[in-house]
Write an enzyme that holds these catalytic residues in place. Structure first.
Site, PDB file in Angstrom:
ATOM      1  N   LYS A 134       0.821  -1.214   0.000  1.00 13.62           N
ATOM      2  CA  LYS A 134       0.000   0.000   0.000  1.00 13.62           C
ATOM      3  C   LYS A 134       0.852   1.260   0.000  1.00 13.62           C
ATOM      4  CE  LYS A 134      -4.329  -1.660   1.969  1.00 13.62           C
ATOM      5  NZ  LYS A 134      -5.344  -1.471   2.990  1.00 13.62           N
TER       6      LYS A 134
ATOM      7  N   LYS B  64      -4.848 -10.632  -5.990  1.00 16.52           N
ATOM      8  CA  LYS B  64      -6.096 -10.917  -5.276  1.00 16.52           C
ATOM      9  C   LYS B  64      -7.205  -9.954  -5.681  1.00 16.52           C
ATOM     10  CE  LYS B  64      -6.177  -8.106  -1.135  1.00 16.52           C
ATOM     11  NZ  LYS B  64      -6.423  -7.895   0.258  1.00 16.52           N
TER      12      LYS B  64
ATOM     13  N   LYS C  93     -11.200  -4.847  -3.026  1.00 19.71           N
ATOM     14  CA  LYS C  93     -12.236  -3.830  -3.188  1.00 19.71           C
ATOM     15  C   LYS C  93     -11.674  -2.495  -3.619  1.00 19.71           C
ATOM     16  CE  LYS C  93     -13.163  -3.978   1.682  1.00 19.71           C
ATOM     17  NZ  LYS C  93     -11.851  -4.000   2.345  1.00 19.71           N
TER      18      LYS C  93
HETATM   19  P1  TYM Z   1     -10.255  -6.454   4.323  1.00 21.07           P
HETATM   20  O1  TYM Z   1     -11.350  -5.467   4.453  1.00 21.07           O
HETATM   21  O2  TYM Z   1      -9.183  -6.191   3.329  1.00 21.07           O
HETATM   22  O3  TYM Z   1     -10.864  -7.862   4.008  1.00 21.07           O
HETATM   23  C1  TYM Z   1     -11.845  -8.447   4.842  1.00 21.07           C
HETATM   24  C2  TYM Z   1     -11.617  -9.944   4.906  1.00 21.07           C
HETATM   25  O4  TYM Z   1     -11.713 -10.510   3.611  1.00 21.07           O
HETATM   26  C3  TYM Z   1     -10.540 -11.253   3.309  1.00 21.07           C
HETATM   27  N1  TYM Z   1     -10.278 -11.108   1.870  1.00 21.07           N
HETATM   28  C4  TYM Z   1     -10.135 -12.117   1.021  1.00 21.07           C
HETATM   29  N2  TYM Z   1     -10.188 -13.453   1.184  1.00 21.07           N
HETATM   30  C5  TYM Z   1     -10.022 -14.223   0.096  1.00 21.07           C
HETATM   31  N3  TYM Z   1      -9.829 -13.720  -1.144  1.00 21.07           N
HETATM   32  C6  TYM Z   1      -9.766 -12.392  -1.370  1.00 21.07           C
HETATM   33  N4  TYM Z   1      -9.596 -11.915  -2.586  1.00 21.07           N
HETATM   34  C7  TYM Z   1      -9.925 -11.527  -0.251  1.00 21.07           C
HETATM   35  N5  TYM Z   1      -9.940 -10.179  -0.100  1.00 21.07           N
HETATM   36  C8  TYM Z   1     -10.143  -9.942   1.198  1.00 21.07           C
HETATM   37  C9  TYM Z   1      -9.453 -10.637   4.156  1.00 21.07           C
HETATM   38  O5  TYM Z   1      -8.401 -11.532   4.373  1.00 21.07           O
HETATM   39  C10 TYM Z   1     -10.211 -10.301   5.409  1.00 21.07           C
HETATM   40  O6  TYM Z   1     -10.304 -11.431   6.248  1.00 21.07           O
HETATM   41  N6  TYM Z   1      -7.281  -5.555   8.168  1.00 21.07           N
HETATM   42  C11 TYM Z   1      -8.522  -6.202   7.821  1.00 21.07           C
HETATM   43  C12 TYM Z   1      -9.695  -5.747   8.668  1.00 21.07           C
HETATM   44  C13 TYM Z   1      -9.456  -5.896  10.135  1.00 21.07           C
HETATM   45  C14 TYM Z   1      -9.487  -7.113  10.872  1.00 21.07           C
HETATM   46  C15 TYM Z   1      -9.215  -6.742  12.222  1.00 21.07           C
HETATM   47  C16 TYM Z   1      -9.754  -8.433  10.542  1.00 21.07           C
HETATM   48  C17 TYM Z   1      -9.160  -4.896  11.005  1.00 21.07           C
HETATM   49  N7  TYM Z   1      -9.021  -5.400  12.265  1.00 21.07           N
HETATM   50  C18 TYM Z   1      -9.191  -7.704  13.232  1.00 21.07           C
HETATM   51  C19 TYM Z   1      -9.719  -9.394  11.568  1.00 21.07           C
HETATM   52  C20 TYM Z   1      -9.444  -9.024  12.897  1.00 21.07           C
HETATM   53  C21 TYM Z   1      -8.840  -5.857   6.373  1.00 21.07           C
HETATM   54  O7  TYM Z   1      -8.545  -4.802   5.889  1.00 21.07           O
HETATM   55  O8  TYM Z   1      -9.596  -6.747   5.739  1.00 21.07           O
END
Ligand code: TYM
Length: 333
Positions: free
Chosen positions: A111, A197, A200
């Site tokens: 990022k 991957k 969003k």
């Molecule tokens: P984020 O918003 O990027 O994604 C949310 C969840 O979706 C999973 N994910 C995917 N899994 C499979 N294939 C993909 N293409 C894909 N894109 C996203 C991510 O692995 C995630 O589980 N940092 C985290 C949010 C967060 C969080 C936390 C999660 C903040 N604090 C504490 C767990 C515990 C994030 O930005 O996820």
């Protein structure tokens, strides 16, 4: 019951990757575990956000959480910024982590190189300390398991390291969490560039399936998904990443194995594959979208979030007191 926590950052609309990588499994676990699910809006602002779009994404993800099957009676579904303690514990964990280990986070490297390319040398400090806030989210509630996609595994591992470090230094205050990655480590890939991957924040809308995409849109995106010229349905992520990705989407939705899928498509071609994948997606997403429509403009969702925040605040206050006490951040014991 053991605790489990997960979240989505509202930096865009919820994608199929978010659902299959984390939320679908969280829903499946909500009877067995005490589940916390939140909207990580404090994480969203680590990159510039338009406030109206942030509100819209937040509201959408909230309604989608419940539409995907999270039950407000069973699980604590809340907005991160409603629980002020997250930021406070995040600060404390910043003081327990090093520049070296935060610099090694691959998400930061990705990022920051992107934002740097966009605006010369501007890298928000929040991007750098993102993982310590995430560690705070997890450690706040004594979560044992963290269902996430494989891309977030490194952050959960850092959380473990921080928890162990603090426990060793100040006495046991934290439960040591574990990432809970699906058995087959599914990672949903970008439909137009299946070597990266599905994200969003990607700029190519055609490459992403959003949870709220209409059937026609889903059909068109799957039809346009990049495959290869072999017209042979075989699971080979290295040499045939586009085909493998479509197969993964299908097998995850249908809860079948790759072997079973290969058999199902024996002698078939890419058109059959794509028709099947689109149909499976529509079949899964249609009922979610229907529930979403009922929920989106009801006042229920907001009330559920508020009630859950009160419960989360209570737990968070207790944990923060314990941590502050352990570190000497109080006048009297
Ligand atoms: P984020 O918003 O990027 O994604 C949310 C969840 O979706 C999973 N994910 C995917 N899994 C499979 N294939 C993909 N293409 C894909 N894109 C996203 C991510 O692995 C995630 O589980 N940092 C985290 C949010 C967060 C969080 C936390 C999660 C903040 N604090 C504490 C767990 C515990 C994030 O930005 O996820």
């Amino acid at each position: 019951k053991e605790k489990m926590i997960t979240g989505i950052t509202p930096s865009g609309e919820m994608t199929l990757g978010n659902y299959l990588g984390a939320i679908k499994r969280a829903v499946e676990f909500q009877d067995e575990y005490e589940l916390y699910v939140f909207i990580a809006n404090l994480h969203a602002i680590t990159i510039p956000q338009d406030k109206e779009i942030l509100r819209k994404n937040t509201k959408e993800i909230a309604a989608l959480y419940f539409a995907c099957g999270l039950d407000p009676q069973k699980s604590t579904v809340f907005l991160q910024s409603d629980v002020l303690e997250h930021a406070q514990l995040g600060w404390i964990l910043n003081t327990q982590s090093s520049i070296g280990e935060l610099s090694r986070m691959t998400q930061f490297k990705d990022k920051s190189s992107k934002t740097k390319a966009q605006s010369k040398d501007y890298i928000p400090a929040g991007l750098f300390t993102y993982p310590t806030l995430m560690a705070a989210d997890i450690l706040m509630y004594d979560a044992k398991f963290v269902p996430v996609g494989i891309d977030q595994k490194q952050h959960v591992e850092l959380t473990r390291d921080l928890a162990i470090r603090v426990n060793n230094k100040y006495g046991t205050v934290f439960q040591i969490p574990e990432p809970l990655i699906s058995k087959d480590k599914i990672k949903i890939m970008d439909l137009q560039d299946p070597t990266k991957k599905m994200s969003k924040s990607s700029t190519n809308q055609k490459a992403i399936i959003y949870m709220l995409d209409e059937p026609k849109v889903i059909e068109a995106k799957i039809k346009a998904a990049i495959t290869d010229s072999e017209n042979l349905i075989k699971y080979d992520p290295k040499n045939k990443p586009g085909v493998a990705n479509l197969m993964t989407i299908y097998t995850t939705l249908k809860k079948i194995t790759i072997k079973e899928a290969e058999k199902h498509w024996q002698g078939k071609n890419y058109k059959d594959l794509k028709d099947d994948v689109a149909a499976a997606l529509i079949e899964t997403l249609a009922p979610i979208q229907q529930r979403y429509k009922q929920l989106y403009n009801s006042s229920e969702v907001e009330q559920w979030l508020k009630d859950a925040a009160i419960k989360a605040q209570y737990e968070a206050r207790k944990k923060l007191n314990k941590v502050q006490n352990a570190l000497g951040l109080n006048y009297n014991r």
